[in-house]
Design an enzyme around this catalytic site. Structure first.
Site: not given
Length: 342
Positions: A180-181
Protein backbone atom coordinates in the site's frame (compact mmCIF):
# COMPACT_ATOMS: atom_id res chain seq x y z
CA UNK A 1 18.26 32.46 7.18
CA UNK A 2 14.81 33.47 5.91
CA UNK A 3 11.45 31.79 6.44
CA UNK A 4 11.41 29.98 3.09
CA UNK A 5 14.80 28.38 3.82
CA UNK A 6 13.59 27.16 7.22
CA UNK A 7 10.41 25.88 5.60
CA UNK A 8 12.41 23.91 3.03
CA UNK A 9 14.62 22.42 5.76
CA UNK A 10 11.50 21.30 7.60
CA UNK A 11 10.06 19.76 4.45
CA UNK A 12 13.32 17.90 3.83
CA UNK A 13 13.19 16.38 7.31
CA UNK A 14 9.57 15.34 6.88
CA UNK A 15 10.22 13.85 3.44
CA UNK A 16 13.16 11.79 4.65
CA UNK A 17 11.03 10.28 7.41
CA UNK A 18 7.99 9.52 5.31
CA UNK A 19 10.11 8.25 2.41
CA UNK A 20 11.43 5.56 4.74
CA UNK A 21 7.85 4.80 5.77
CA UNK A 22 6.80 4.55 2.13
CA UNK A 23 9.66 2.19 1.27
CA UNK A 24 8.91 -0.03 4.26
CA UNK A 25 5.12 0.09 3.79
CA UNK A 26 5.00 -3.40 2.29
CA UNK A 27 6.44 -4.93 5.46
CA UNK A 28 4.44 -6.03 8.45
CA UNK A 29 6.72 -4.33 10.95
CA UNK A 30 9.37 -1.96 9.70
CA UNK A 31 12.27 -0.52 11.64
CA UNK A 32 10.57 2.88 11.58
CA UNK A 33 7.36 1.53 13.09
CA UNK A 34 9.28 -0.38 15.77
CA UNK A 35 11.13 2.82 16.65
CA UNK A 36 7.86 4.74 16.89
CA UNK A 37 6.36 2.04 19.14
CA UNK A 38 9.43 2.10 21.41
CA UNK A 39 9.31 5.89 21.66
CA UNK A 40 5.60 5.71 22.46
CA UNK A 41 6.24 3.32 25.33
CA UNK A 42 8.85 5.65 26.82
CA UNK A 43 6.63 8.74 26.47
CA UNK A 44 3.67 6.91 28.02
CA UNK A 45 5.25 7.44 31.46
CA UNK A 46 5.14 11.25 31.18
CA UNK A 47 2.14 11.92 28.91
CA UNK A 48 -1.37 11.95 30.47
CA UNK A 49 -3.57 8.96 29.58
CA UNK A 50 -6.25 11.10 27.94
CA UNK A 51 -3.68 12.78 25.69
CA UNK A 52 -2.22 9.37 24.82
CA UNK A 53 -5.61 8.17 23.59
CA UNK A 54 -6.05 11.25 21.43
CA UNK A 55 -2.57 10.80 19.95
CA UNK A 56 -3.22 7.11 19.27
CA UNK A 57 -6.44 7.92 17.42
CA UNK A 58 -4.67 10.60 15.37
CA UNK A 59 -1.72 8.32 14.52
CA UNK A 60 -4.07 5.48 13.63
CA UNK A 61 -5.99 7.80 11.35
CA UNK A 62 -2.82 9.06 9.66
CA UNK A 63 -0.81 5.84 9.33
CA UNK A 64 -3.32 2.97 9.37
CA UNK A 65 -6.23 4.24 7.25
CA UNK A 66 -6.56 5.69 3.77
CA UNK A 67 -6.22 9.46 3.83
CA UNK A 68 -4.90 12.27 1.67
CA UNK A 69 -2.23 13.55 4.06
CA UNK A 70 0.71 12.22 2.05
CA UNK A 71 -0.88 13.24 -1.24
CA UNK A 72 -1.09 16.83 0.04
CA UNK A 73 2.50 16.58 1.30
CA UNK A 74 3.53 15.17 -2.09
CA UNK A 75 2.03 18.20 -3.87
CA UNK A 76 3.54 20.64 -1.34
CA UNK A 77 7.03 19.20 -1.79
CA UNK A 78 6.83 19.32 -5.57
CA UNK A 79 5.48 22.88 -5.43
CA UNK A 80 8.35 23.96 -3.14
CA UNK A 81 11.04 22.39 -5.34
CA UNK A 82 9.59 23.58 -8.64
CA UNK A 83 8.89 27.03 -7.22
CA UNK A 84 12.55 27.41 -6.25
CA UNK A 85 13.69 25.94 -9.57
CA UNK A 86 11.45 28.24 -11.60
CA UNK A 87 12.07 31.55 -9.82
CA UNK A 88 15.81 31.23 -9.28
CA UNK A 89 17.58 28.34 -11.04
CA UNK A 90 15.69 28.67 -14.32
CA UNK A 91 16.17 32.45 -14.45
CA UNK A 92 19.89 32.32 -13.65
CA UNK A 93 20.51 29.46 -16.10
CA UNK A 94 18.62 31.33 -18.81
CA UNK A 95 20.88 34.34 -18.27
CA UNK A 96 23.91 32.03 -18.53
CA UNK A 97 22.51 30.80 -21.89
CA UNK A 98 21.75 27.20 -20.90
CA UNK A 99 19.91 25.29 -23.64
CA UNK A 100 16.16 25.90 -23.41
CA UNK A 101 15.25 22.22 -23.93
CA UNK A 102 17.42 21.22 -20.98
CA UNK A 103 15.75 23.81 -18.75
CA UNK A 104 12.27 22.65 -19.84
CA UNK A 105 13.02 18.94 -19.29
CA UNK A 106 11.98 18.96 -15.58
CA UNK A 107 8.57 20.34 -16.57
CA UNK A 108 8.09 17.63 -19.21
CA UNK A 109 8.97 14.99 -16.62
CA UNK A 110 6.56 16.64 -14.17
CA UNK A 111 3.72 16.37 -16.70
CA UNK A 112 4.46 12.67 -17.21
CA UNK A 113 4.76 12.10 -13.46
CA UNK A 114 1.42 13.76 -12.75
CA UNK A 115 -0.23 11.57 -15.40
CA UNK A 116 1.28 8.40 -13.89
CA UNK A 117 0.30 9.55 -10.41
CA UNK A 118 -3.34 10.02 -11.41
CA UNK A 119 -3.50 6.66 -13.20
CA UNK A 120 -1.82 4.87 -10.28
CA UNK A 121 -4.06 6.54 -7.73
CA UNK A 122 -7.36 6.12 -9.59
CA UNK A 123 -6.90 2.68 -11.18
CA UNK A 124 -8.43 -0.34 -9.48
CA UNK A 125 -5.36 -2.28 -8.25
CA UNK A 126 -7.22 -5.59 -8.44
CA UNK A 127 -9.76 -5.61 -5.64
CA UNK A 128 -11.05 -9.15 -5.09
CA UNK A 129 -14.82 -9.32 -4.88
CA UNK A 130 -17.32 -12.17 -4.88
CA UNK A 131 -18.05 -11.51 -8.56
CA UNK A 132 -14.45 -11.81 -9.77
CA UNK A 133 -13.09 -14.20 -7.13
CA UNK A 134 -13.68 -17.36 -9.18
CA UNK A 135 -11.71 -16.01 -12.14
CA UNK A 136 -8.84 -14.46 -10.16
CA UNK A 137 -8.22 -17.61 -8.13
CA UNK A 138 -7.39 -19.48 -11.36
CA UNK A 139 -4.69 -17.11 -12.62
CA UNK A 140 -1.81 -18.08 -10.33
CA UNK A 141 -0.97 -21.47 -8.86
CA UNK A 142 -0.34 -21.89 -5.14
CA UNK A 143 3.35 -22.42 -4.41
CA UNK A 144 2.68 -24.25 -1.16
CA UNK A 145 5.11 -22.05 0.79
CA UNK A 146 4.14 -18.40 0.66
CA UNK A 147 0.62 -19.09 -0.58
CA UNK A 148 -1.38 -22.05 0.69
CA UNK A 149 -4.62 -23.27 -0.82
CA UNK A 150 -7.68 -23.05 1.39
CA UNK A 151 -6.63 -20.00 3.45
CA UNK A 152 -9.69 -17.82 4.04
CA UNK A 153 -9.51 -14.07 4.69
CA UNK A 154 -11.27 -13.49 8.01
CA UNK A 155 -12.34 -9.99 6.96
CA UNK A 156 -13.49 -10.56 3.38
CA UNK A 157 -14.71 -14.12 4.15
CA UNK A 158 -13.25 -15.47 0.88
CA UNK A 159 -10.46 -17.88 0.05
CA UNK A 160 -7.29 -15.97 -0.73
CA UNK A 161 -6.08 -16.42 -4.34
CA UNK A 162 -2.35 -17.04 -4.77
CA UNK A 163 -0.26 -13.84 -4.64
CA UNK A 164 -3.07 -11.87 -2.99
CA UNK A 165 -3.13 -10.18 0.40
CA UNK A 166 -5.58 -8.32 2.56
CA UNK A 167 -4.73 -4.61 2.86
CA UNK A 168 -5.45 -3.27 6.34
CA UNK A 169 -5.40 0.32 5.01
CA UNK A 170 -8.13 -0.25 2.42
CA UNK A 171 -9.85 -3.19 4.21
CA UNK A 172 -9.93 -5.36 1.08
CA UNK A 173 -8.02 -8.21 -0.56
CA UNK A 174 -5.92 -7.24 -3.59
CA UNK A 175 -4.89 -9.45 -6.51
CA UNK A 176 -1.08 -9.76 -6.86
CA UNK A 177 -0.64 -7.42 -3.89
CA UNK A 178 2.64 -5.51 -3.76
CA UNK A 179 2.18 -2.91 -1.03
CA UNK A 180 0.00 0.00 0.00
CA UNK A 181 1.59 3.26 -1.15
CA UNK A 182 0.69 6.23 1.02
CA UNK A 183 2.00 8.67 -1.63
CA UNK A 184 -0.67 7.69 -4.17
CA UNK A 185 -3.24 6.76 -1.48
CA UNK A 186 -3.88 3.41 -3.12
CA UNK A 187 -2.75 -0.21 -3.09
CA UNK A 188 -0.27 -1.37 -5.70
CA UNK A 189 -1.60 -4.52 -7.32
CA UNK A 190 -1.78 -6.36 -10.63
CA UNK A 191 -3.62 -3.65 -12.58
CA UNK A 192 -1.76 -0.50 -11.51
CA UNK A 193 1.77 -1.88 -10.96
CA UNK A 194 2.87 -0.54 -14.36
CA UNK A 195 1.66 2.95 -13.50
CA UNK A 196 3.47 2.83 -10.15
CA UNK A 197 6.72 1.77 -11.83
CA UNK A 198 6.46 4.63 -14.34
CA UNK A 199 5.48 7.04 -11.56
CA UNK A 200 8.57 6.05 -9.58
CA UNK A 201 10.79 6.22 -12.67
CA UNK A 202 9.63 9.72 -13.66
CA UNK A 203 9.90 10.92 -10.07
CA UNK A 204 13.50 9.72 -9.88
CA UNK A 205 14.25 11.31 -13.25
CA UNK A 206 12.74 14.62 -12.10
CA UNK A 207 14.94 14.74 -9.00
CA UNK A 208 18.06 13.72 -10.95
CA UNK A 209 17.43 16.29 -13.70
CA UNK A 210 16.86 19.19 -11.31
CA UNK A 211 19.95 18.15 -9.32
CA UNK A 212 22.06 18.03 -12.50
CA UNK A 213 20.90 21.43 -13.78
CA UNK A 214 21.32 23.07 -10.37
CA UNK A 215 24.81 21.59 -9.92
CA UNK A 216 25.77 22.72 -13.44
CA UNK A 217 24.61 26.26 -12.62
CA UNK A 218 26.68 26.44 -9.41
CA UNK A 219 29.73 25.01 -11.17
CA UNK A 220 29.31 27.60 -13.90
CA UNK A 221 29.15 30.38 -11.30
CA UNK A 222 32.37 29.13 -9.72
CA UNK A 223 34.16 28.91 -13.08
CA UNK A 224 33.05 32.35 -14.21
CA UNK A 225 34.13 33.96 -10.95
CA UNK A 226 37.51 32.17 -11.03
CA UNK A 227 36.99 31.55 -7.33
CA UNK A 228 39.05 28.34 -7.23
CA UNK A 229 42.23 30.34 -7.86
CA UNK A 230 41.45 32.92 -5.17
CA UNK A 231 42.61 33.19 -1.58
CA UNK A 232 40.93 34.14 1.70
CA UNK A 233 41.96 35.29 5.19
CA UNK A 234 40.72 33.31 8.18
CA UNK A 235 39.80 34.61 11.67
CA UNK A 236 43.45 34.42 12.78
CA UNK A 237 44.54 36.62 9.88
CA UNK A 238 46.25 33.80 7.98
CA UNK A 239 45.86 33.58 4.22
CA UNK A 240 44.73 30.31 2.62
CA UNK A 241 43.90 29.02 -0.83
CA UNK A 242 40.20 28.45 -1.49
CA UNK A 243 39.14 24.92 -0.49
CA UNK A 244 36.03 22.92 -1.19
CA UNK A 245 34.50 23.53 2.25
CA UNK A 246 35.07 27.28 1.95
CA UNK A 247 33.57 27.19 -1.54
CA UNK A 248 30.45 25.36 -0.36
CA UNK A 249 30.06 27.77 2.54
CA UNK A 250 30.40 30.75 0.20
CA UNK A 251 27.82 29.34 -2.23
CA UNK A 252 25.43 28.61 0.63
CA UNK A 253 25.71 32.19 1.88
CA UNK A 254 25.27 33.54 -1.66
CA UNK A 255 22.52 31.16 -2.85
CA UNK A 256 21.12 29.60 0.37
CA UNK A 257 17.85 28.26 -1.06
CA UNK A 258 19.50 26.94 -4.23
CA UNK A 259 22.26 25.10 -2.34
CA UNK A 260 19.77 23.65 0.11
CA UNK A 261 17.49 22.55 -2.72
CA UNK A 262 20.46 20.88 -4.41
CA UNK A 263 21.25 18.86 -1.29
CA UNK A 264 17.57 18.02 -0.94
CA UNK A 265 17.12 16.73 -4.49
CA UNK A 266 20.43 14.82 -4.36
CA UNK A 267 19.20 13.01 -1.25
CA UNK A 268 15.87 12.43 -2.96
CA UNK A 269 17.60 11.11 -6.08
CA UNK A 270 19.59 8.59 -4.03
CA UNK A 271 16.57 7.36 -2.08
CA UNK A 272 14.25 7.18 -5.07
CA UNK A 273 16.97 5.76 -7.33
CA UNK A 274 17.67 2.92 -4.89
CA UNK A 275 13.95 2.19 -4.53
CA UNK A 276 13.49 2.36 -8.30
CA UNK A 277 16.32 -0.18 -8.78
CA UNK A 278 14.70 -2.44 -6.21
CA UNK A 279 11.37 -2.26 -8.07
CA UNK A 280 13.16 -3.00 -11.34
CA UNK A 281 14.68 -6.09 -9.72
CA UNK A 282 11.21 -7.19 -8.56
CA UNK A 283 9.85 -6.64 -12.07
CA UNK A 284 12.61 -8.64 -13.77
CA UNK A 285 12.20 -11.54 -11.33
CA UNK A 286 8.37 -11.41 -11.21
CA UNK A 287 8.12 -10.77 -7.49
CA UNK A 288 6.15 -8.36 -5.36
CA UNK A 289 7.45 -6.49 -2.33
CA UNK A 290 5.19 -8.64 -0.18
CA UNK A 291 6.60 -11.86 -1.67
CA UNK A 292 10.19 -10.68 -1.47
CA UNK A 293 9.84 -9.84 2.20
CA UNK A 294 8.13 -13.15 3.02
CA UNK A 295 10.67 -15.18 1.03
CA UNK A 296 13.52 -13.86 3.21
CA UNK A 297 12.36 -16.34 5.85
CA UNK A 298 13.27 -19.25 3.56
CA UNK A 299 16.44 -20.30 1.80
CA UNK A 300 16.72 -19.84 -1.99
CA UNK A 301 17.08 -22.76 -4.35
CA UNK A 302 16.42 -23.70 -7.97
CA UNK A 303 14.14 -26.47 -6.76
CA UNK A 304 11.21 -26.53 -4.37
CA UNK A 305 11.56 -29.79 -2.46
CA UNK A 306 9.94 -31.31 0.58
CA UNK A 307 12.32 -31.15 3.50
CA UNK A 308 12.35 -33.21 6.70
CA UNK A 309 10.34 -31.77 9.54
CA UNK A 310 13.46 -30.66 11.38
CA UNK A 311 14.77 -28.69 8.39
CA UNK A 312 13.65 -25.40 6.90
CA UNK A 313 11.50 -25.40 3.77
CA UNK A 314 13.40 -24.30 0.67
CA UNK A 315 11.54 -21.68 -1.37
CA UNK A 316 11.65 -21.11 -5.13
CA UNK A 317 9.85 -18.39 -7.03
CA UNK A 318 7.59 -20.40 -9.35
CA UNK A 319 6.08 -17.29 -10.96
CA UNK A 320 9.19 -16.17 -12.85
CA UNK A 321 9.00 -16.97 -16.59
CA UNK A 322 12.12 -15.19 -17.84
CA UNK A 323 13.02 -11.52 -18.01
CA UNK A 324 10.97 -10.61 -21.08
CA UNK A 325 7.81 -12.44 -19.94
CA UNK A 326 8.16 -11.01 -16.44
CA UNK A 327 8.31 -7.45 -17.76
CA UNK A 328 5.39 -8.18 -20.10
CA UNK A 329 3.32 -9.45 -17.18
CA UNK A 330 3.68 -6.11 -15.37
CA UNK A 331 2.40 -4.11 -18.35
CA UNK A 332 -0.16 -6.73 -19.42
CA UNK A 333 -1.39 -8.75 -16.42
CA UNK A 334 -2.45 -12.32 -17.34
CA UNK A 335 -6.09 -13.33 -17.52
CA UNK A 336 -7.69 -16.73 -17.07
CA UNK A 337 -8.01 -17.21 -20.84
CA UNK A 338 -4.32 -16.45 -21.40
CA UNK A 339 -3.31 -18.88 -18.68
CA UNK A 340 -5.35 -21.68 -20.22
CA UNK A 341 -3.67 -21.20 -23.60
CA UNK A 342 -0.20 -21.79 -22.11
Amino acid sequence: MDFLTLFLIYLCFVLTSVALLCICSGRKESFLLRSVNSATQVLSFVIPTQLQRVMQRVLHRLFHTRNCLFVVLHVALQAAVYGEYTWEVFVYCWELQFHLLLLLLPYLLLAGNVGCFILCSRTNPGVITKSNHASLVKIYAYDGVLFQKGIVCSTCNMEKPARSKHCSFCSMCVHRFDHHCVWVNNCIGAFNAKYFFLYLLTLSAMAATIATITAAFLIQVVLLSDMMHGRYVDDQGQEHAVEILFLIQHLFLTFPRIVFMLGFVILLTLVLGAYCCFNLYLTLTNQTSNEWYKSRRYGCSHHLTLQPHDRQVVYKNIYSKGVWMNVKEIFKPPTVLERKKK
